[in-house]
Design a protein around this motif. Structure first.
Motif, short mmCIF file in Angstrom:
data_model
loop_
_atom_site.label_atom_id
_atom_site.label_comp_id
_atom_site.label_asym_id
_atom_site.label_seq_id
_atom_site.Cartn_x
_atom_site.Cartn_y
_atom_site.Cartn_z
N PRO A 145 1.24 -1.42 0.07
CA PRO A 145 0.04 0.06 -0.40
C PRO A 145 0.57 1.25 0.63
CG PRO A 145 -0.76 -2.05 1.82
CD PRO A 145 0.42 -2.50 1.57
N ALA A 146 0.61 1.97 -0.73
CA ALA A 146 0.93 3.26 -0.76
C ALA A 146 0.58 4.26 -1.93
CB ALA A 146 2.76 3.44 -1.52
N ASP A 147 0.53 5.69 -0.83
CA ASP A 147 -0.43 7.07 -1.80
C ASP A 147 0.88 7.45 -2.77
OD1 ASP A 147 -1.42 9.37 -2.63
OD2 ASP A 147 -1.99 10.03 -0.50
N LEU A 148 0.46 7.25 -3.93
CA LEU A 148 1.59 8.15 -4.87
C LEU A 148 1.38 9.31 -5.06
CD1 LEU A 148 2.55 5.01 -7.36
CD2 LEU A 148 3.37 5.47 -5.00
N ALA A 188 8.22 5.50 0.09
CA ALA A 188 8.07 3.87 1.04
C ALA A 188 7.59 2.46 -0.56
CB ALA A 188 6.12 4.10 1.75
N LEU A 189 6.82 2.97 -0.98
CA LEU A 189 7.18 2.06 -2.68
C LEU A 189 8.55 1.69 -3.14
CD1 LEU A 189 5.99 -0.07 -3.51
CD2 LEU A 189 5.31 2.37 -5.39
N LEU A 196 8.40 8.15 -9.81
CA LEU A 196 8.43 6.60 -8.93
C LEU A 196 8.99 6.59 -9.94
CD1 LEU A 196 7.03 3.87 -7.58
CD2 LEU A 196 6.03 3.79 -9.19
N THR A 197 9.17 6.88 -11.24
CA THR A 197 9.55 6.24 -11.93
C THR A 197 11.13 6.56 -12.08
OG1 THR A 197 7.56 6.36 -14.46
CG2 THR A 197 9.86 6.27 -14.56
N ARG A 198 11.59 7.26 -11.86
CA ARG A 198 12.14 8.27 -11.68
C ARG A 198 13.39 7.57 -10.32
NH1 ARG A 198 13.30 14.30 -9.59
NH2 ARG A 198 12.95 12.93 -7.82
#
Length: 158
Positions: free
Chosen positions: A63-66, A74-75, A123-125
């Protein structure tokens, strides 16, 4: 012909993986032999998805709030604690805000942009090192970004 689409031994991350298109992407990856990490804000949806998909292969939920830097961090930290490399990132998490243009609040704009644009970028970076670790000249790692048809439909008159 199905052997053409095998991804045995590959590790994939699917955001927005608790339902809808993300759940379908995860199912296809598992059926093709990948190990899958699902992420979304809603832990209960992720738990249900893992229970549904577990018979197909290795699937785990994070679980993570992106829409927040803390959620992205956290992810990434959780993934880095479990894997050395990732072969594919499916940026599928998305947010929408149903308000006419004249009534569209700044908070709604911020939510949509933070999840749909900033979160995808951050996230990608952050996962580039793990994606590079999986990549070879003949088989590069992949980043797949899912967009909604709502992205080309303007908000209602307001």
């Amino acid at each position: 012909m199905t052997d053409m689409f095998r991804v045995d031994g590959k590790v994939a991350v699917v955001t927005g993986g608790g339902r809808g298109i993300g759940l379908m992407i995860a199912r296809g990856l598992l059926q093709a032999g990948a190990s899958v990490y699902l992420s979304s804000r809603k832990a209960a949806e992720l738990d249900a998805a893992v229970a549904e998909l577990s018979p197909l292969g290795s699937v785990r939920a994070i679980p993570a709030d992106l829409g927040t830097v803390e959620g992205v961090d956290a992810l990434v930290a959780d993934l880095a604690g479990r894997e050395d490399k990732i072969h594919a990132l499916f940026n599928n998490a998305g947010a929408a805000w149903g308000a006419p243009l004249g009534e569209f609040p700044e908070s709604g704009f911020d939510k949509v942009m933070n999840v749909n644009v900033k979160g995808v970028f951050m996230l990608t970076r952050a996962l580039v090192p793990m994606l590079n670790a999986a990549a070879t000249d003949g088989d590069p790692a992949r980043v797949i970004n899912t967009g909604s048809i709502d992205g080309i439909v303007p908000p209602g008159k307001g």
